[in-house]
Design an enzyme around this catalytic site. Structure first.
Site, PDB file in Angstrom:
ATOM      1  N   HIS A 260     -10.867  10.069  -3.109  1.00  0.00           N
ATOM      2  CA  HIS A 260     -11.421   8.681  -3.162  1.00  0.00           C
ATOM      3  C   HIS A 260     -12.787   8.719  -2.379  1.00  0.00           C
ATOM      4  O   HIS A 260     -13.639   7.731  -2.708  1.00  0.00           O
ATOM      5  CB  HIS A 260     -10.523   7.904  -2.366  1.00  0.00           C
ATOM      6  CG  HIS A 260      -9.447   7.302  -3.402  1.00  0.00           C
ATOM      7  ND1 HIS A 260      -9.400   6.662  -4.591  1.00  0.00           N
ATOM      8  CD2 HIS A 260      -8.027   7.412  -3.326  1.00  0.00           C
ATOM      9  CE1 HIS A 260      -8.544   6.379  -5.116  1.00  0.00           C
ATOM     10  NE2 HIS A 260      -7.323   6.739  -4.595  1.00  0.00           N
TER      11      HIS A 260
ATOM     12  N   GLY B 213      -0.497   5.903   1.185  1.00  0.00           N
ATOM     13  CA  GLY B 213      -1.860   6.447   1.402  1.00  0.00           C
ATOM     14  C   GLY B 213      -2.584   5.259   1.201  1.00  0.00           C
ATOM     15  O   GLY B 213      -2.535   4.678   0.150  1.00  0.00           O
TER      16      GLY B 213
ATOM     17  N   HIS C 101      -5.803  13.678  -2.399  1.00  0.00           N
ATOM     18  CA  HIS C 101      -5.938  12.391  -3.132  1.00  0.00           C
ATOM     19  C   HIS C 101      -6.909  11.437  -2.262  1.00  0.00           C
ATOM     20  O   HIS C 101      -7.826  10.802  -3.119  1.00  0.00           O
ATOM     21  CB  HIS C 101      -4.552  11.934  -3.497  1.00  0.00           C
ATOM     22  CG  HIS C 101      -4.814  10.738  -4.248  1.00  0.00           C
ATOM     23  ND1 HIS C 101      -4.177  10.585  -5.443  1.00  0.00           N
ATOM     24  CD2 HIS C 101      -5.087   9.353  -3.825  1.00  0.00           C
ATOM     25  CE1 HIS C 101      -4.281   9.362  -6.017  1.00  0.00           C
ATOM     26  NE2 HIS C 101      -5.004   8.519  -4.989  1.00  0.00           N
ATOM     27  N   GLU C 102      -6.462  11.256  -1.130  1.00  0.00           N
ATOM     28  CA  GLU C 102      -7.257  10.373  -0.336  1.00  0.00           C
ATOM     29  C   GLU C 102      -8.700  10.767  -0.179  1.00  0.00           C
ATOM     30  O   GLU C 102      -9.749   9.961  -0.309  1.00  0.00           O
ATOM     31  CB  GLU C 102      -6.728   9.732   1.001  1.00  0.00           C
ATOM     32  CG  GLU C 102      -5.395   9.345   0.826  1.00  0.00           C
ATOM     33  CD  GLU C 102      -5.151   8.025  -0.113  1.00  0.00           C
ATOM     34  OE1 GLU C 102      -6.058   7.520  -0.540  1.00  0.00           O
ATOM     35  OE2 GLU C 102      -4.225   8.189  -0.762  1.00  0.00           O
TER      36      GLU C 102
ATOM     37  N   GLN D  74     -11.063   2.254  -1.529  1.00  0.00           N
ATOM     38  CA  GLN D  74     -10.232   1.421  -2.229  1.00  0.00           C
ATOM     39  C   GLN D  74     -10.052  -0.097  -1.652  1.00  0.00           C
ATOM     40  O   GLN D  74      -9.749  -0.797  -2.593  1.00  0.00           O
ATOM     41  CB  GLN D  74      -8.871   1.812  -2.274  1.00  0.00           C
ATOM     42  CG  GLN D  74      -8.511   3.103  -3.018  1.00  0.00           C
ATOM     43  CD  GLN D  74      -7.024   3.778  -2.886  1.00  0.00           C
ATOM     44  OE1 GLN D  74      -6.976   4.505  -1.602  1.00  0.00           O
ATOM     45  NE2 GLN D  74      -6.236   3.706  -3.861  1.00  0.00           N
TER      46      GLN D  74
ATOM     47  N   CYS E  21      -1.577   5.892  -7.712  1.00  0.00           N
ATOM     48  CA  CYS E  21      -2.779   5.579  -7.114  1.00  0.00           C
ATOM     49  C   CYS E  21      -2.728   3.866  -7.176  1.00  0.00           C
ATOM     50  O   CYS E  21      -2.546   3.527  -8.105  1.00  0.00           O
ATOM     51  CB  CYS E  21      -4.134   5.997  -7.924  1.00  0.00           C
ATOM     52  SG  CYS E  21      -5.312   5.526  -7.029  1.00  0.00           S
ATOM     53  N   LEU E  22      -2.718   3.395  -5.810  1.00  0.00           N
ATOM     54  CA  LEU E  22      -2.753   1.862  -5.897  1.00  0.00           C
ATOM     55  C   LEU E  22      -3.880   1.427  -6.482  1.00  0.00           C
ATOM     56  O   LEU E  22      -3.681   0.285  -6.952  1.00  0.00           O
ATOM     57  CB  LEU E  22      -2.692   1.526  -4.385  1.00  0.00           C
ATOM     58  CG  LEU E  22      -1.578   1.908  -3.661  1.00  0.00           C
ATOM     59  CD1 LEU E  22      -1.880   1.485  -2.228  1.00  0.00           C
ATOM     60  CD2 LEU E  22      -0.321   1.467  -4.027  1.00  0.00           C
TER      61      LEU E  22
HETATM   62  O1  K1U Z   1      -4.677   6.406  -3.050  1.00  0.00           O
HETATM   63  C1  K1U Z   1      -3.722   5.607  -3.455  1.00  0.00           C
HETATM   64  O2  K1U Z   1      -3.859   4.892  -4.194  1.00  0.00           O
HETATM   65  C2  K1U Z   1      -2.183   5.776  -2.692  1.00  0.00           C
HETATM   66  C3  K1U Z   1      -1.235   6.520  -3.514  1.00  0.00           C
HETATM   67  C4  K1U Z   1      -0.968   7.830  -2.723  1.00  0.00           C
HETATM   68  C5  K1U Z   1      -0.509   9.109  -3.461  1.00  0.00           C
HETATM   69  C6  K1U Z   1       0.835   8.831  -4.024  1.00  0.00           C
HETATM   70  C7  K1U Z   1       1.213   9.930  -4.732  1.00  0.00           C
HETATM   71  C8  K1U Z   1       0.877  11.129  -4.656  1.00  0.00           C
HETATM   72  C9  K1U Z   1      -0.664  11.260  -4.279  1.00  0.00           C
HETATM   73  C10 K1U Z   1      -1.364  10.298  -3.584  1.00  0.00           C
HETATM   74  C11 K1U Z   1       0.022   5.747  -3.482  1.00  0.00           C
HETATM   75  O3  K1U Z   1       0.605   5.426  -2.471  1.00  0.00           O
HETATM   76  S1  K1U Z   1       0.636   5.543  -5.021  1.00  0.00           S
HETATM   77  C12 K1U Z   1       2.256   4.693  -4.787  1.00  0.00           C
HETATM   78  C13 K1U Z   1       3.270   5.756  -4.565  1.00  0.00           C
HETATM   79  O4  K1U Z   1       3.143   6.806  -4.559  1.00  0.00           O
HETATM   80  C14 K1U Z   1       4.590   4.979  -3.539  1.00  0.00           C
HETATM   81  C15 K1U Z   1       4.668   3.661  -3.405  1.00  0.00           C
HETATM   82  C16 K1U Z   1       6.217   3.280  -2.791  1.00  0.00           C
HETATM   83  C17 K1U Z   1       6.824   4.547  -2.103  1.00  0.00           C
HETATM   84  C18 K1U Z   1       6.535   5.646  -2.447  1.00  0.00           C
HETATM   85  C19 K1U Z   1       5.579   6.059  -3.137  1.00  0.00           C
HETATM   86 ZN    ZN Z   2      -5.517   6.611  -4.923  1.00  0.00          ZN
END
Ligand code: K1U
Ligand code: ZN
Length: 167
Positions: free
Chosen positions: A137, A46, A133-134, A51, A91-92
């Site tokens: 943000h 996401g 979550h998004e 972000q 979260c990225l």
């Molecule tokens: O909002 C963001 O920063 C993105 C975030 C979204 C998220 C993940 C898990 C739970 C709630 C919201 C991410 O993508 S973190 C990275 C991640 O979860 C992932 C990365 C690669 C493969 C699978 C998952």
């Molecule tokens: Zn996030």
């Protein structure tokens, strides 16, 4: 398309409230394409416009393994929320940190698609977690702000140490 730089916590810009999109035009479609490319490259499941320092209510999500089920949600609003579930989140903008957060288990979210058409999506499980979550943000909230003050203080120390080590 372009890969956009992602802002990292505790950057103050992550606390900006996103404005609604008033017209879904080619500029918004380009933003969505760039956000999707950025999310897949990260990699993540996401990304909110906040972000990438664009303060408009736009999110992209793809929880599929094959990267073939992209959701683009413009001006999302939760119209129904039921139940409670705890899920580990990442979260990225806070790389390498994963913590459990409690959120609504089932949601209905109203949004505009890339043609500006209003749709409603019913979601549960990881998709519901990711949408909430998004959407946080877009309101200027980062998931770590659900953690206890003690955990947040420890996290800030850890991130400061990490930043010093990478200088
Ligand atoms: O909002 C963001 O920063 C993105 C975030 C979204 C998220 C993940 C898990 C739970 C709630 C919201 C991410 O993508 S973190 C990275 C991640 O979860 C992932 C990365 C690669 C493969 C699978 C998952
Ligand atoms: Zn996030």
């Amino acid at each position: 398309m372009a890969i956009l730089p992602i802002i990292h916590y505790p950057d103050e810009r992550l606390h900006t409230q996103a404005k609604p999109v008033d017209l879904v035009d080619s500029r918004i479609r380009q933003l969505v394409a760039d956000m999707a490319e950025t999310m897949y490259a990260a990699p993540g499941i996401g990304l909110a416009a906040t972000q990438v320092d664009v303060h408009l209510q736009v999110i992209v999500i793809d929880i599929s393994e094959n990267h073939d089920k992209l959701f683009s949600l413009i001006n999302p609003v939760i119209v129904k929320a039921e139940g409670r579930a705890i899920h580990e989140e990442g979260c990225l903008s806070v790389p390498g940190i994963y913590e459990p957060v409690a959120r609504a288990a089932h949601i209905s979210v109203k949004f505009l698609d890339l043609e500006g058409k209003e749709l409603v999506l019913e979601a549960e499980g990881l998709l519901a977690v990711c949408i909430q979550h998004e959407m946080d943000h877009l309101k200027g909230k980062v998931f770590v702000e659900y953690l206890s003050q003690l955990k947040q203080a420890r996290l800030k120390q850890k991130l400061k140490k990490r930043a010093r080590e990478t200088m």
